[in-house]
Design an enzyme around this catalytic site. Structure first.
Site, short mmCIF file in Angstrom:
data_model
loop_
_atom_site.label_atom_id
_atom_site.label_comp_id
_atom_site.label_asym_id
_atom_site.label_seq_id
_atom_site.Cartn_x
_atom_site.Cartn_y
_atom_site.Cartn_z
N ILE A 107 39.59 -6.90 -18.76
CA ILE A 107 40.82 -6.87 -17.95
C ILE A 107 41.85 -7.86 -18.47
CG2 ILE A 107 39.75 -8.40 -16.20
CD1 ILE A 107 42.17 -5.67 -15.25
N THR B 119 34.65 -13.37 -13.89
CA THR B 119 33.67 -13.66 -14.95
C THR B 119 34.38 -14.02 -16.25
OG1 THR B 119 33.45 -11.30 -15.39
CG2 THR B 119 31.75 -12.29 -14.03
N ILE C 139 36.35 -15.12 -4.49
CA ILE C 139 36.52 -16.18 -3.50
C ILE C 139 36.87 -17.52 -4.14
CG2 ILE C 139 35.02 -15.09 -1.77
CD1 ILE C 139 32.71 -16.80 -2.74
N ASP C 140 37.35 -17.47 -5.39
CA ASP C 140 37.55 -18.70 -6.15
C ASP C 140 38.98 -19.24 -6.13
OD1 ASP C 140 38.86 -16.91 -8.01
OD2 ASP C 140 36.86 -16.42 -8.76
N GLN D 54 38.15 -9.30 -4.22
CA GLN D 54 36.83 -9.53 -3.64
C GLN D 54 36.30 -10.90 -4.07
OE1 GLN D 54 35.27 -5.71 -5.38
NE2 GLN D 54 34.66 -5.32 -3.29
N HIS E 250 36.95 -11.34 0.91
CA HIS E 250 35.69 -12.08 1.18
C HIS E 250 35.91 -13.57 1.40
CE1 HIS E 250 33.37 -8.59 -0.97
NE2 HIS E 250 33.77 -8.27 0.25
N ALA F 27 34.59 -8.80 -9.29
CA ALA F 27 33.94 -9.93 -9.96
C ALA F 27 34.33 -10.06 -11.44
CB ALA F 27 32.42 -9.80 -9.83
N THR G 271 35.76 -4.23 -11.38
CA THR G 271 34.80 -3.87 -10.33
C THR G 271 34.25 -2.48 -10.59
OG1 THR G 271 34.52 -3.35 -7.99
CG2 THR G 271 36.73 -3.09 -8.88
N ASN H 67 37.86 -1.60 -16.56
CA ASN H 67 36.57 -2.23 -16.34
C ASN H 67 35.75 -2.13 -17.62
OD1 ASN H 67 34.85 -3.58 -14.42
ND2 ASN H 67 33.56 -1.78 -14.38
#
Ligand code: ZN
Length: 246
Positions: A237, A29, A106-107, A104, A122, A25, A196, A219
Site C-alpha cells: 500500500i 505492518t 489502533i496506533d 481498523q 477499534h 492491519a 486488509t 493489498n
C-alpha cells in the site's frame, strides 16, 4: 509494480473529490507493527492462549497482568512512525481530495502523519482511562509504565487500573464512529481499501454502503471482494500510494 494499474489509479484519483480510505492491519505492518493475527504471532508460543482470547473483555477482567504482557509486547510498539501510505493520505486530505480515513488500526499513525478526519473503528492505544475515576492517560504515560516494568498500569490519581480505549473481542463498536463511517462511505465518490483481507468484522458489511464510482483494492494478497472492485492492485500500500500525485 504494474505501471498500467498505477496510471489507472491516478486517473481515478484525478476524477474524484470525495475519496474515503478504508485501512486494515497491512497499513500498519509497513510501519513495523506486527499483525497479531498473523501465523507468526499465533505459533510464537510465548503465550498460553491465542491472541483473540487474550484480547477479549473476559480475559482482560480476569487476568490483567497476562493481558498487559501480551499488549505491551505485540500492540504497544515504541518508536513507530507513519509510512508512505499514511503520509500520502494526509496529503490527499489536505488538498481536499479525501474526506475520511476509516481504520481498523489502533496506533494513531494516521493522525501522526497529519490526517484530521480519522474514524478509528477499534479505538486507539493513545487513549486510556482509569476504570475507577475515569482519568485520561495518553500513549506516553502507557509507554512509561511499560518501560518501568509495571505489570498493570495504574492511575496516578486514585491507584485504579487503567484500560486502553481499544475495542476488545466481545466488546461492541462505538455507534457514533460506525454511523460516521456509514455516512462517509455512502457519500464517497471513490473508495480505496488497503491492507486488509476484509474478513475482519465489520469491514465486509461496512463497505456495502459505498455507492460511488470507483472501488479500488490494494493489498499484498487477494481479498474477499476482488471480484466487485474496479481496480485491484496486489502490492504494498505504501509503495502504490507514494506514486500517486495529488
Ligand atoms: Zn483513577
Amino acid at each position: 509494480m504494474d505501471l498500467e494499474k498505477i496510471k489507472k489509479l491516478q486517473e481515478m484519483v484525478n476524477d474524484s473529490n470525495r475519496i474515503v480510505f478504508f485501512g486494515g492491519a497491512g497499513v500498519s505492518t509497513e510501519s513495523g507493527i506486527p499483525d497479531f493475527r498473523s501465523v507468526d504471532g499465533l505459533y510464537n508460543q510465548k503465550y498460553d492462549y491465542p491472541p483473540e482470547t487474550i484480547l477479549s473483555h473476559t480475559f482482560y477482567m480476569r487476568n490483567k497482568p497476562e493481558f498487559y504482557r501480551f499488549y505491551n509486547e505485540k500492540i504497544m510498539i515504541d518508536g513507530i512512525e507513519p509510512n508512505a501510505a499514511h503520509k500520502k493520505l494526509a496529503e490527499m486530505e489536505a488538498k481536499g481530495k479525501l474526506s475520511a480515513v476509516i481504520t481498523q488500526n489502533i496506533d494513531g499513525l494516521h493522525q501522526k502523519a497529519g490526517s484530521k478526519k480519522v474514524l478509528e473503528l477499534h479505538g486507539s492505544t493513545l487513549r486510556n482511562y482509569c476504570v475507577e475515576c475515569g482519568k485520561f492517560f495518553d500513549g506516553a504515560y502507557m509507554f512509561e509504565q511499560k518501560a518501568a516494568g509495571v505489570t498493570v498500569p495504574k492511575c496516578d490519581a486514585c491507584g485504579g487500573d487503567i484500560k486502553p480505549d481499544v475495542v476488545l473481542y466481545e466488546e461492541g463498536l462505538d455507534q457514533n464512529i460506525l454511523q460516521e463511517s456509514v455516512y462517509e462511505l455512502s457519500h464517497a465518490d471513490m473508495l480505496i481499501i488497503g491492507g486488509t483481507s476484509l474478513v475482519v468484522y465489520p469491514a465486509a458489511g461496512l463497505i456495502d454502503y459505498f455507492r460511488g464510482k470507483y472501488l479500488v483494492l490494494i493489498n499484498k494478497s487477494a481479498t474477499a471482494r476482488d471480484t466487485r472492485a474496479d481496480l485491484v492492485i496486489t502490492d504494498s500500500i505504501g509503495e502504490v500510494l507514494s506514486q500517486i500525485e495529488v
